[in-house]
Design a protein around this motif. Sequence first.
Motif, PDB file in Angstrom:
ATOM      1  N   PHE A 101       0.851  -1.188   0.000  1.00  0.00           N
ATOM      2  CA  PHE A 101       0.000   0.000   0.000  1.00  0.00           C
ATOM      3  C   PHE A 101       0.887   1.239   0.000  1.00  0.00           C
ATOM      4  CE2 PHE A 101      -3.176  -2.725   2.484  1.00  0.00           C
ATOM      5  CZ  PHE A 101      -3.776  -3.162   1.325  1.00  0.00           C
TER       6      PHE A 101
ATOM      7  N   ALA B  82       2.084   5.173   0.125  1.00  0.00           N
ATOM      8  CA  ALA B  82       1.702   6.470   0.690  1.00  0.00           C
ATOM      9  C   ALA B  82       2.038   7.546  -0.333  1.00  0.00           C
ATOM     10  CB  ALA B  82       2.464   6.733   1.985  1.00  0.00           C
TER      11      ALA B  82
ATOM     12  N   TRP C  85      -4.055   4.501  -3.013  1.00  0.00           N
ATOM     13  CA  TRP C  85      -2.941   5.280  -2.479  1.00  0.00           C
ATOM     14  C   TRP C  85      -3.367   5.793  -1.112  1.00  0.00           C
ATOM     15  CZ3 TRP C  85       1.677   6.272  -5.217  1.00  0.00           C
ATOM     16  CH2 TRP C  85       1.712   5.710  -6.481  1.00  0.00           C
ATOM     17  N   ARG C  86      -2.628   5.468  -0.097  1.00  0.00           N
ATOM     18  CA  ARG C  86      -2.991   5.789   1.277  1.00  0.00           C
ATOM     19  C   ARG C  86      -2.590   7.211   1.644  1.00  0.00           C
ATOM     20  NH1 ARG C  86      -6.529   1.855   2.599  1.00  0.00           N
ATOM     21  NH2 ARG C  86      -5.768  -0.067   1.705  1.00  0.00           N
TER      22      ARG C  86
ATOM     23  N   ALA D  65       0.033   2.538   5.323  1.00  0.00           N
ATOM     24  CA  ALA D  65       0.921   2.340   4.175  1.00  0.00           C
ATOM     25  C   ALA D  65       2.176   1.586   4.589  1.00  0.00           C
ATOM     26  CB  ALA D  65       1.299   3.689   3.588  1.00  0.00           C
TER      27      ALA D  65
ATOM     28  N   LYS E  26       8.520  -1.852   5.982  1.00  0.00           N
ATOM     29  CA  LYS E  26       8.214  -0.704   5.136  1.00  0.00           C
ATOM     30  C   LYS E  26       9.310  -0.529   4.101  1.00  0.00           C
ATOM     31  CE  LYS E  26       9.644   1.914   9.153  1.00  0.00           C
ATOM     32  NZ  LYS E  26       9.162   2.851  10.140  1.00  0.00           N
TER      33      LYS E  26
END
Length: 189
Positions: A28, A30, A59-60, A66, A94
Amino acid sequence: MSLEQIPHNFLTARLEDLVQWARERSVFPATFGLACCAMEMMATGAAHYDLARYGMEVWRASPRQADLIIVAGRLSQKMAPVLRQVYDQMVEPKWVISMGVCASTGGMFNNYALVQGVDQVVPVDVYVPGCPPGPETLFHGILTLHHQIRTGELLRRREATGAGAGIQLDQRDGTPSHVQPIPVRRKSA
């Protein structure tokens, strides 16, 4: 209990493959568009390139939802603490993509007001070249990141070095990465 603590056998090997596949297919991103590269990032999310095939259709706006941040454009010194704060609020594991020459190295803006590379603020996993890189090049960077997530290579590198993978790509939109586009001059009437 993490996957590394489970004894390795037939069942857990398949479980690890399933977890890596799920991570790859549910990245996901950002939104962190800073300059002209943000337009190309938005074009990558449009229907022509269809990121929804790879589970990236949303798109977060919140970093807590994200796990990928695409830094698109030049990063100012005033914006660097905000980028770090957004990165720190993201869920683990991440990933970071540095999009464009300005985000990767400061580009043509070699001055005190801009950070000379996003990797001074956050660990970068994939560098996408270009000024600005086209959607094809960003898409190639995203697919490279997906491949590295599926193999588990990025997590191993992070544990070993404490930094991002630092994978550098070539441009995929027809312009070699070492050639700057020549501006078109129009004849005056």
